[in-house]
Design a protein around this motif. Structure first.
Motif, PDB file in Angstrom:
ATOM      1  N   GLU A  33       0.821  -1.208   0.000  1.00  0.00           N
ATOM      2  CA  GLU A  33       0.000   0.000   0.000  1.00  0.00           C
ATOM      3  C   GLU A  33       0.854   1.257   0.000  1.00  0.00           C
ATOM      4  O   GLU A  33       1.776   1.377   0.791  1.00  0.00           O
ATOM      5  N   VAL A  34       0.524   2.152  -0.890  1.00  0.00           N
ATOM      6  CA  VAL A  34       1.234   3.424  -0.918  1.00  0.00           C
ATOM      7  C   VAL A  34       0.397   4.398  -0.091  1.00  0.00           C
ATOM      8  O   VAL A  34      -0.822   4.426  -0.212  1.00  0.00           O
ATOM      9  N   GLY A  35       1.044   5.145   0.760  1.00  0.00           N
ATOM     10  CA  GLY A  35       0.310   6.085   1.609  1.00  0.00           C
ATOM     11  C   GLY A  35      -0.312   7.204   0.797  1.00  0.00           C
ATOM     12  O   GLY A  35      -0.059   7.350  -0.394  1.00  0.00           O
ATOM     13  N   SER A  36      -1.167   7.984   1.442  1.00  0.00           N
ATOM     14  CA  SER A  36      -1.733   9.133   0.736  1.00  0.00           C
ATOM     15  C   SER A  36      -1.339  10.402   1.476  1.00  0.00           C
ATOM     16  O   SER A  36      -1.046  10.363   2.670  1.00  0.00           O
ATOM     17  N   LEU A  67     -11.191  16.467  12.248  1.00  0.00           N
ATOM     18  CA  LEU A  67     -10.735  15.377  11.375  1.00  0.00           C
ATOM     19  C   LEU A  67      -9.294  15.566  10.908  1.00  0.00           C
ATOM     20  O   LEU A  67      -8.564  14.603  10.678  1.00  0.00           O
ATOM     21  N   PHE A  68      -8.891  16.823  10.783  1.00  0.00           N
ATOM     22  CA  PHE A  68      -7.546  17.099  10.273  1.00  0.00           C
ATOM     23  C   PHE A  68      -6.441  16.609  11.208  1.00  0.00           C
ATOM     24  O   PHE A  68      -5.327  16.363  10.772  1.00  0.00           O
ATOM     25  N   SER A  69      -6.755  16.520  12.500  1.00  0.00           N
ATOM     26  CA  SER A  69      -5.673  16.157  13.418  1.00  0.00           C
ATOM     27  C   SER A  69      -5.894  14.839  14.144  1.00  0.00           C
ATOM     28  O   SER A  69      -5.103  14.449  14.978  1.00  0.00           O
ATOM     29  N   GLU A  70      -6.962  14.128  13.798  1.00  0.00           N
ATOM     30  CA  GLU A  70      -7.216  12.867  14.498  1.00  0.00           C
ATOM     31  C   GLU A  70      -6.476  11.681  13.897  1.00  0.00           C
ATOM     32  O   GLU A  70      -6.378  10.630  14.506  1.00  0.00           O
ATOM     33  N   ASN A  71      -5.973  11.859  12.693  1.00  0.00           N
ATOM     34  CA  ASN A  71      -5.225  10.791  12.010  1.00  0.00           C
ATOM     35  C   ASN A  71      -5.998   9.481  11.873  1.00  0.00           C
ATOM     36  O   ASN A  71      -5.436   8.403  12.038  1.00  0.00           O
ATOM     37  N   ASP A  72      -7.273   9.597  11.590  1.00  0.00           N
ATOM     38  CA  ASP A  72      -8.078   8.418  11.314  1.00  0.00           C
ATOM     39  C   ASP A  72      -7.779   7.980   9.876  1.00  0.00           C
ATOM     40  O   ASP A  72      -8.062   8.709   8.936  1.00  0.00           O
ATOM     41  N   VAL A  73      -7.215   6.771   9.748  1.00  0.00           N
ATOM     42  CA  VAL A  73      -6.813   6.335   8.402  1.00  0.00           C
ATOM     43  C   VAL A  73      -7.977   6.278   7.424  1.00  0.00           C
ATOM     44  O   VAL A  73      -7.795   6.509   6.235  1.00  0.00           O
ATOM     45  N   ARG A  74      -9.166   5.999   7.948  1.00  0.00           N
ATOM     46  CA  ARG A  74     -10.320   5.923   7.022  1.00  0.00           C
ATOM     47  C   ARG A  74     -10.582   7.282   6.387  1.00  0.00           C
ATOM     48  O   ARG A  74     -11.009   7.382   5.243  1.00  0.00           O
ATOM     49  N   LEU A 106      -8.046   9.741   6.145  1.00  0.00           N
ATOM     50  CA  LEU A 106      -6.839  10.119   5.391  1.00  0.00           C
ATOM     51  C   LEU A 106      -6.712   9.384   4.064  1.00  0.00           C
ATOM     52  O   LEU A 106      -6.197   9.923   3.093  1.00  0.00           O
ATOM     53  N   LYS A 107      -7.215   8.129   4.041  1.00  0.00           N
ATOM     54  CA  LYS A 107      -7.095   7.305   2.835  1.00  0.00           C
ATOM     55  C   LYS A 107      -7.850   7.861   1.638  1.00  0.00           C
ATOM     56  O   LYS A 107      -7.621   7.443   0.509  1.00  0.00           O
ATOM     57  N   GLN A 108      -8.806   8.767   1.907  1.00  0.00           N
ATOM     58  CA  GLN A 108      -9.683   9.210   0.819  1.00  0.00           C
ATOM     59  C   GLN A 108      -9.034  10.217  -0.117  1.00  0.00           C
ATOM     60  O   GLN A 108      -9.604  10.581  -1.133  1.00  0.00           O
ATOM     61  N   PHE A 109      -7.857  10.689   0.269  1.00  0.00           N
ATOM     62  CA  PHE A 109      -7.260  11.754  -0.530  1.00  0.00           C
ATOM     63  C   PHE A 109      -6.264  11.202  -1.527  1.00  0.00           C
ATOM     64  O   PHE A 109      -5.714  10.124  -1.329  1.00  0.00           O
ATOM     65  N   GLN A 110      -6.096  11.957  -2.551  1.00  0.00           N
ATOM     66  CA  GLN A 110      -5.238  11.601  -3.678  1.00  0.00           C
ATOM     67  C   GLN A 110      -3.937  10.936  -3.214  1.00  0.00           C
ATOM     68  O   GLN A 110      -3.242  11.416  -2.344  1.00  0.00           O
ATOM     69  N   THR A 111      -3.646   9.817  -3.847  1.00  0.00           N
ATOM     70  CA  THR A 111      -2.403   9.134  -3.539  1.00  0.00           C
ATOM     71  C   THR A 111      -1.380   9.500  -4.575  1.00  0.00           C
ATOM     72  O   THR A 111      -1.653   9.445  -5.764  1.00  0.00           O
ATOM     73  N   GLU A 112      -0.222   9.885  -4.112  1.00  0.00           N
ATOM     74  CA  GLU A 112       0.820  10.235  -5.073  1.00  0.00           C
ATOM     75  C   GLU A 112       1.862   9.139  -5.077  1.00  0.00           C
ATOM     76  O   GLU A 112       2.119   8.523  -4.061  1.00  0.00           O
ATOM     77  N   MET A 113       2.470   8.917  -6.215  1.00  0.00           N
ATOM     78  CA  MET A 113       3.520   7.904  -6.284  1.00  0.00           C
ATOM     79  C   MET A 113       4.698   8.405  -5.449  1.00  0.00           C
ATOM     80  O   MET A 113       5.032   9.574  -5.475  1.00  0.00           O
ATOM     81  N   LEU A 114       5.289   7.480  -4.721  1.00  0.00           N
ATOM     82  CA  LEU A 114       6.401   7.904  -3.859  1.00  0.00           C
ATOM     83  C   LEU A 114       7.638   8.128  -4.702  1.00  0.00           C
ATOM     84  O   LEU A 114       7.818   7.529  -5.726  1.00  0.00           O
TER      85      LEU A 114
END
Ligand code: PHE
Length: 344
Positions: free
Chosen positions: A98-101, A327-334, A336-344
Motif C-alpha cells: 500500500e502506498v500512503g496518501s 478530522l484534520f488532526s485525528e489521524n483516522d486512516v479511514r 486520510l485514505k480518501q485523498f489523492q495518492t501520489e507515487m512515492l
C-alpha cells in the motif's frame, strides 16, 4: 541377492526427493553406468542356471521399477511445483504494497505554494515559539489589544508585555523576521502551524495552519494585491471564480480587507457551506502599515507592500467539503485514505 533386492525395492518405493539434485543422485545410484542395477546384472552372470530363471525375472522387474520411478519423478519435477524447492512459483505476481496518501492539508499547502511560486514568491519559515515583538509589537498591536489577551494566546512566559514568550498566533511573525533580516524587495509566502486558545469543536481548534504572503517593493499598490489574489483564486478554484473585498481591520495593515470567493460548492447559488449567501470568506489582507515597515527597519517613504493571510483548513474545507476541523488532526486512516495518492 533376493534380500538385497527387497531392501532396494523398499528404498525406491519410499523415495521422495526434496529437489532435482536428490533425484539425480537417485538416478546415478540405481541406474547409472556404475549403479546398483548394473552391478546386480554383473552378479547375475555368476549364478547357476537354476537361479538364473527365477532371478532373471526378479531382476528385470526391479529394473523396470527403478526406471518407472525415475521417469515419474522426473516428470513431476519438470511439470509442477511438487518438490519443496519448486514451491515458489516465480511467475506469480508479487505481493502488492500500500502506498500512503498525502494529508489533505499537505495537498492544499503544496498547491498554494505551487501557485505563488509561479508568481515569483519564495517560501519562508519561522519558529512556532515566538516572542512578543515578532508576534505582536512589531506588527503594530497596541499594548491593550484584545488579541494579546490570555484568551487567544497560549503564553509560555508572561511578563506583562515585552518579554512575553508565546506560541505564535499567526505566521505574520515570519514576515517580521524576514523584513528585519533582509533588504526589499520581498516576495514570499509563509506556510505554518499557529496556535490559539480556543475550545476544540467542529468549527474551532487550538491549532491550525496558515499561509501568509508578503510583497514589499517600490510602488506596490492595492491594485497589485487585488490582481495577485484574483489570479491565485482562479488557479486554485478554477476560471470564473468571483472575488469580492470587504473593508476590515488588522493592526498591521492599512487599509485592510477580507476577501470572499463565490462559493466553490454551489457556485454562488446558495448552499449549506456558504450559509445561502453565495460567498465564502477565505482570507484577510491589506497594505502593510508604514509603522510595521519602520519597525522592521524599512524606509516606508520609499517602499510599500501588501500582505495577506489565510487558513489552510478553510481552503481544504472548500475543496474537499470537510465539515469538522477535528478530522484534520485525528489521524483516522479511514479519513486520510480518501485523498489523492501520489507515487512515492
Ligand atoms: N495575520 C492575520 C490573521 O491571522 C491574517 C492577515 C495576514 C491579515 C496579513 C492581513 C494581512 O488573521
Amino acid at each position: 541377492m533376493q534380500a538385497q533386492i527387497d531392501q532396494y525395492t523398499a528404498e525406491i518405493n519410499a523415495f521422495s526427493p526434496a529437489n532435482a539434485d536428490e533425484l539425480e543422485t537417485f538416478r546415478i545410484k540405481f541406474l547409472g553406468t556404475k549403479g546398483i542395477i548394473k552391478d546386480l546384472f554383473e552378479q547375475f552372470k555368476t549364478v547357476g542356471p537354476e537361479e538364473k530363471r527365477t532371478f532373471g525375472k526378479v531382476l528385470n522387474q526391479f529394473k523396470q521399477l527403478a526406471e518407472a520411478k525415475y521417469a515419474e519423478l522426473k516428470e513431476a519435477t519438470e511439470s509442477g511445483p511438487k518438490t519443496k524447492d519448486l514451491e515458489l512459483d516465480l511467475t506469480l505476481p508479487g505481493d502488492g504494497f500500500e502506498v500512503g496518501s498525502r494529508h489533505p492539508l499537505s495537498l492544499v499547502r503544496n498547491e498554494i505554494i505551487d501557485i505563488f511560486k509561479r508568481l515569483g514568491f519564495v517560501v519562508a519559515e519561522g519558529p512556532e515559539i515566538e516572542d512578543d515583538w515578532h508576534n505582536f509589537s512589531a506588527l503594530n498591536f497596541p499594548e491593550e489589544h484584545p488579541a494579546r489577551d490570555m484568551q487567544d494566546t497560549f503564553f509560555i512566559k508572561k511578563n506583562a508585555g515585552k518579554d512575553d514568550i508565546a506560541l505564535r498566533t499567526h505566521t505574520s511573525s515570519v514576515q517580521v523576521r524576514m523584513m528585519e533580516h533582509g533588504k526589499p524587495p520581498f516576495r514570499a509566502i509563509m506556510p505554518g502551524r499557529v496556535y490559539r486558545n480556543e475550545a476544540i469543536s467542529a468549527r474551532a481548534h487550538c491549532f491550525f495552519h496558515q499561509v501568509e504572503g508578503l510583497y514589499v517593493d517600490e510602488n506596490v499598490s492595492f491594485a497589485d494585491l487585488k490582481q495577485t489574489l484574483y489570479h491565485f483564486v482562479q488557479e486554485l478554484y478554477g476560471e470564473g471564480t468571483k472575488v469580492r473585498f470587504r473593508p476590515s481591520y488588522f493592526p498591521f495593515t492599512e487599509p485592510s480587507a477580507e476577501m470572499d470567493v463565490s462559493c466553490t460548492i454551489c457556485k454562488g447559488a446558495g448552499c449549506n457551506m456558504c450559509k445561502y449567501s453565495g460567498w465564502v470568506e477565505i482570507l484577510g489582507c491589506g497594505m502593510v502599515d508604514p509603522n510595521v515597515l519602520e519597525n522592521c527597519g524599512i524606509d516606508s517613504k520609499k517602499f510599500t507592500g501588501f500582505a495577506f493571510g489565510m487558513g489552510m483548513e478553510r481552503i481544504a474545507n472548500l475543496k474537499y467539503v470537510i465539515r469538522d476541523l477535528r478530522l484534520f488532526s485525528e489521524n483516522d486512516v479511514r479519513f486520510l485514505k480518501q485523498f489523492q495518492t501520489e507515487m512515492l
